[in-house]
Design a protein around this motif. Sequence first.
Motif, short mmCIF file in Angstrom:
data_model
loop_
_atom_site.label_atom_id
_atom_site.label_comp_id
_atom_site.label_asym_id
_atom_site.label_seq_id
_atom_site.Cartn_x
_atom_site.Cartn_y
_atom_site.Cartn_z
N LYS A 26 16.11 -3.78 0.94
CA LYS A 26 16.23 -4.01 -0.47
C LYS A 26 14.87 -3.76 -1.42
N GLY A 27 13.85 -4.19 -0.47
CA GLY A 27 12.45 -4.22 -1.04
C GLY A 27 11.89 -2.85 -0.96
N ILE A 28 12.49 -2.13 -0.12
CA ILE A 28 11.91 -0.45 -0.10
C ILE A 28 12.66 0.34 -1.23
N ARG A 29 14.06 0.12 -1.25
CA ARG A 29 14.81 0.59 -2.26
C ARG A 29 14.52 0.48 -3.78
N TRP A 30 14.19 -0.91 -4.04
CA TRP A 30 14.12 -1.22 -5.27
C TRP A 30 12.44 -1.08 -5.73
N SER A 31 11.69 -0.94 -4.85
CA SER A 31 10.16 -0.63 -4.90
C SER A 31 10.04 0.73 -5.35
N PHE A 32 11.10 1.65 -4.70
CA PHE A 32 11.01 3.21 -4.96
C PHE A 32 11.35 3.65 -6.55
N VAL A 33 12.37 2.77 -7.23
CA VAL A 33 12.59 2.82 -8.60
C VAL A 33 11.24 3.31 -9.40
N PRO A 34 10.37 2.27 -9.45
CA PRO A 34 9.03 2.46 -10.50
C PRO A 34 8.44 3.76 -9.90
N LEU A 35 8.14 4.06 -8.71
CA LEU A 35 7.57 4.95 -8.08
C LEU A 35 8.27 6.30 -8.58
N GLY A 92 0.83 -1.37 0.00
CA GLY A 92 -0.10 0.02 0.08
C GLY A 92 0.67 1.44 0.14
N ALA A 93 2.02 1.35 0.04
CA ALA A 93 2.62 2.63 0.43
C ALA A 93 2.89 3.40 -1.18
N ALA A 94 3.01 2.54 -2.01
CA ALA A 94 2.96 3.32 -3.45
C ALA A 94 1.76 3.73 -3.70
N THR A 95 0.57 2.81 -3.51
CA THR A 95 -0.71 2.80 -3.96
C THR A 95 -1.29 4.21 -3.17
N VAL A 129 0.53 1.87 -13.88
CA VAL A 129 1.62 0.55 -14.20
C VAL A 129 2.72 0.90 -13.34
N LEU A 130 3.20 1.94 -12.83
CA LEU A 130 4.13 2.23 -11.99
C LEU A 130 3.79 1.94 -10.43
N THR A 131 2.69 2.09 -10.24
CA THR A 131 2.11 1.96 -8.88
C THR A 131 2.32 0.25 -8.73
N ALA A 132 1.56 -0.45 -9.72
CA ALA A 132 1.67 -1.95 -9.59
C ALA A 132 3.01 -2.37 -9.37
#
Length: 181
Positions: free
Chosen positions: A105-114, A58-61, A87-90
Motif C-alpha cells: 500500500k505504501g509503495i503503490r500509493w507513494s508512486f502516484v505523485p511520482l 528516499g526512493a522518490a528523493t 512538491v511531487l517528491t515530498a
Amino acid sequence: MKNVLKLLLMGIAYLAIFILGASSGMIHPACYAYIGAILPLLFAFVYLYTTKMIHGFGAATVLNGFILVLFLLVGEADTAFIIGIIVLTALSEILRYFLGYNTKKGIRWSFVPLAYSFFAYTLHWWTDTKGSLAAAVEEMPAGYDELMKPVIDNVPMLVVMLVLTVPISILGMKLAEKVLK
C-alpha cells in the motif's frame, strides 16, 4: 558500493524515460504534452526496484533529485519544474512514510505523485505559454509553435490526461510488481 551503483543505474533509467518523453515532441506537440500520462507504465519499474533498495525515506528523493540536479546543470529546470518536482517528491515521500515504507500500500500509493513527474517538466507550457512558444520558434522546426498553441489551449484534454495518470500509474505498479517478483 554495489547499491550505489544500482541506484545510479536506476537514476539513469529514470532519466532515459524522461528523454523518451521529451523526444516524443518530435512526433507532435500533443505527444510531448500528454505522454506524461503513459510514462508511469515505465516509471513504475524503476520506482519499484528503487524502493526495494531503499527501505525507508528516499526512493522518490533519489530519483527526482537525480533528475532535478541534472536538469539544473544543463539549464532545463525552470521555476515551475523545480517547484513541481519538489512538491511531487515530498508528497510521494510523505505517503510512503504514513502508509508504510515496506508495505504494498505504501509503495503503490507513494508512486502516484511520482508518476506525475514528467508533467512537472512540461508544466512550463501552461505557466509560461508565451516563453514556451518563443522557445519553440528558436529551437524547433518552422510552424511548431503553431502546432503547440491548440495543444496548450486544450485545457480539458490536459485535465483528462492528468486524471488518467492515476489509473495508469496504478496499472504500471501492478505490472511492475508482477514482472519484478
